[in-house]
Design a protein around this motif. Structure first.
Motif, PDB file in Angstrom:
ATOM      1  N   HIS A 103       0.776  -1.043   0.094  1.00 22.72           N
ATOM      2  CA  HIS A 103       0.089   0.101   0.040  1.00 22.72           C
ATOM      3  C   HIS A 103       0.896   1.310  -0.159  1.00 22.72           C
ATOM      4  N   ARG A 104       1.744   1.264   0.926  1.00 18.88           N
ATOM      5  CA  ARG A 104       2.815   2.413   0.801  1.00 18.88           C
ATOM      6  C   ARG A 104       3.593   2.626  -0.292  1.00 18.88           C
ATOM      7  N   LEU A 105       3.868   1.463  -1.096  1.00 24.81           N
ATOM      8  CA  LEU A 105       4.858   1.591  -2.242  1.00 24.81           C
ATOM      9  C   LEU A 105       3.929   1.534  -3.464  1.00 24.81           C
ATOM     10  N   SER A 192       7.524   9.494   8.503  1.00 22.12           N
ATOM     11  CA  SER A 192       7.028   9.342   7.311  1.00 22.12           C
ATOM     12  C   SER A 192       7.556   8.837   6.169  1.00 22.12           C
ATOM     13  N   GLY A 193       8.683   8.300   6.302  1.00 23.17           N
ATOM     14  CA  GLY A 193       9.343   7.585   5.451  1.00 23.17           C
ATOM     15  C   GLY A 193       8.921   6.065   5.248  1.00 23.17           C
ATOM     16  N   THR A 194       9.877   5.239   5.030  1.00 21.95           N
ATOM     17  CA  THR A 194       9.460   3.891   4.632  1.00 21.95           C
ATOM     18  C   THR A 194      10.111   2.777   5.797  1.00 21.95           C
ATOM     19  N   LYS A 198       8.907  -3.119   5.195  1.00 22.20           N
ATOM     20  CA  LYS A 198      10.058  -3.798   4.692  1.00 22.20           C
ATOM     21  C   LYS A 198      10.145  -3.593   3.146  1.00 22.20           C
ATOM     22  N   SER A 199      10.417  -2.199   2.994  1.00 24.96           N
ATOM     23  CA  SER A 199      11.115  -1.726   1.696  1.00 24.96           C
ATOM     24  C   SER A 199      12.666  -2.297   1.585  1.00 24.96           C
ATOM     25  N   ILE A 200      12.819  -2.775   0.113  1.00 20.27           N
ATOM     26  CA  ILE A 200      14.019  -3.150  -0.167  1.00 20.27           C
ATOM     27  C   ILE A 200      15.172  -1.913   0.186  1.00 20.27           C
ATOM     28  N   THR A 201      14.573  -0.643   0.059  1.00 22.80           N
ATOM     29  CA  THR A 201      15.277   0.652   0.083  1.00 22.80           C
ATOM     30  C   THR A 201      15.920   0.817   1.644  1.00 22.80           C
ATOM     31  N   ASN A 202      15.384   0.230   2.348  1.00 27.26           N
ATOM     32  CA  ASN A 202      15.755   0.542   4.115  1.00 27.26           C
ATOM     33  C   ASN A 202      17.126  -0.083   4.199  1.00 27.26           C
ATOM     34  N   TYR A 203      17.573  -1.091   3.183  1.00 32.90           N
ATOM     35  CA  TYR A 203      18.724  -1.798   3.753  1.00 32.90           C
ATOM     36  C   TYR A 203      20.092  -1.476   3.367  1.00 32.90           C
ATOM     37  N   SER A 204      20.396  -1.142   1.915  1.00 35.11           N
ATOM     38  CA  SER A 204      21.573  -0.920   1.385  1.00 35.11           C
ATOM     39  C   SER A 204      22.124   0.536   1.699  1.00 35.11           C
ATOM     40  N   PRO A 205      21.153   1.541   1.920  1.00 34.57           N
ATOM     41  CA  PRO A 205      21.448   2.782   2.355  1.00 34.57           C
ATOM     42  C   PRO A 205      22.409   2.931   3.674  1.00 34.57           C
TER      43      PRO A 205
END
Ligand code: COI
Length: 360
Positions: A103-105, A192-194, A198-205
């Motif tokens: 829903h978020r993405l 208000s981010g992600t 469990k967005s894939i964008t939470n990890y590599s950054p």
């Protein structure tokens, strides 16, 4: 804390197990036989997908996931019990979390039943890769992503839901407890981010912080909140708990904390043990003042934290067999491994009959 290594049951044979040196299993990629794939066009719903041989994907260089990071993953495990059953732990909770992230993405998502059925099919199609009891688990990785090409504006024309699995051993190797570094420069999540999905964008950054901490001899990092930099949030991939007397505290789910399935289960078990559990803002000072600290996650299970280093100062915590973490680890894994009766209704036993039409 790791599951104890036990003597192999007599039923271990080449027919039911893949050719794996189970005692050498770490937490890494292991190619197994089969995976599940379902696709969905924009404006449609996910229909039943299929089990196919494990293989690389062909994907558009212009896909939403490659260009804009539109993707979510889940992680759960299948357990082989001493008496030969195969169990899943709360797969419906992973399905619901995937839906909230979708829903978020802006992605369509499989129903809870479709998700759970896909997970079951993958486990049964890779049955011989489920480690013997006490030697590890089968880690299951469902992923939902925008597979269709998108250069400018929405919609993304196609989405893919896939599930693969790898046999895994322990996630953390530190027997005596983790030594954490409080990360004071980079933040993992912001309001208000992600961070709460469990967005894939939470990890590599935040790999940069993990790499630096590991190079300095730490086991993992503990992130602070982006708004104030004063409160603890979570580790790279697990939730944190602190214990002081009869009170156990953990950062509240506020949009920047991942709502862990293990976190939720541990809160319930801790309350069952008679502790008061507070989900609240946890200032760094409260953590440093705690008697015991531990983290929870599907991969991490329940892992004791031996020390936390903040601005060059190291604070140590209670570790060992007498900790609450040890008791929670034992209770949780007893339920997951089918060693005790599951009074919570958290486990789901898999038999080939639960997935009609599949023959293995
Ligand atoms: C999990 O515990 O399932 C995670 O997502 C952690 C991952 C880095 C292995």
């Amino acid at each position: 804390m790791a599951p104890s290594v036990q003597t192999l049951p007599t039923s271990v044979s080449d027919e039911i197990y893949a050719n794996v040196k189970w005692e050498e299993l770490g937490f890494g990629f292991y190619r197994t036989d089969n995976m599940y794939v379902a696709k969905c066009k924009h404006g449609e719903s996910f229909q039943e997908g299929s089990i196919v041989p494990y293989a690389d994907f062909q994907i558009s260089p212009c896909s939403a996931v490659l260009n804009y990071g539109q993707g979510l993953y889940e992680g759960l495990k299948a357990y082989r019990t001493e008496d030969g059953r195969i169990m899943l732990f709360r797969p419906d909770q992973n399905a619901l979390r995937l839906q909230s992230g979708a829903h978020r993405l802006c992605m369509p998502y499989p129903s809870v039943d479709q998700f759970v059925s896909a997970v079951k099919q993958v486990v049964l199609a890779n049955k011989k890769w489920i480690p013997p009891p006490g030697r590890g688990t089968l880690y299951i990785r469902p992923i939902l992503f925008g597979s269709g090409p998108i250069l400018g504006s929405l919609p993304v024309p196609e989405y893919t839901f896939t599930v693969f699995a790898c046999p895994v051993g322990r996630f953390h190797q530190d027997n005596a407890g983790l030594n954490l570094k409080i990360e004071d420069k980079f933040r993992r999540a912001f309001p208000s981010g992600t961070g709460g999905v469990k967005s894939i964008t939470n990890y590599s950054p935040v790999w940069i912080t993990l790499a630096e901490a590991k190079a300095q001899g730490f086991s993992d990092v503990l992130f602070l909140d982006a708004a104030t930099g004063k409160n603890v949030e979570e580790l790279f991939a697990s939730n944190v708990f602190i214990v002081k007397g009869n009170v156990v505290s953990t950062p509240e789910i506020s949009g920047t904390i991942l709502p862990g399935v293990t976190r939720k289960s541990i809160i319930e078990l801790t309350r069952d043990f008679g502790y008061k559990v507070e989900e609240r803002i946890v200032p760094v000072e409260d953590l440093l003042d705690a008697e015991e600290v531990f983290c929870t996650g599907t991969a991490a299970i329940v892992t004791t934290i031996a020390s936390v280093t903040f601005k060059e100062t190291k604070t140590e915590f209670k570790t060992g067999d007498k900790t609450l973490a040890a008791k929670l680890f034992a209770t949780l894994t007893d339920i997951q491994m089918g060693r005790v009766e599951d009074k919570k209704g958290w486990t789901m036993e898999l038999t080939d009959a639960t997935t009609p039409g599949l023959k293995f």
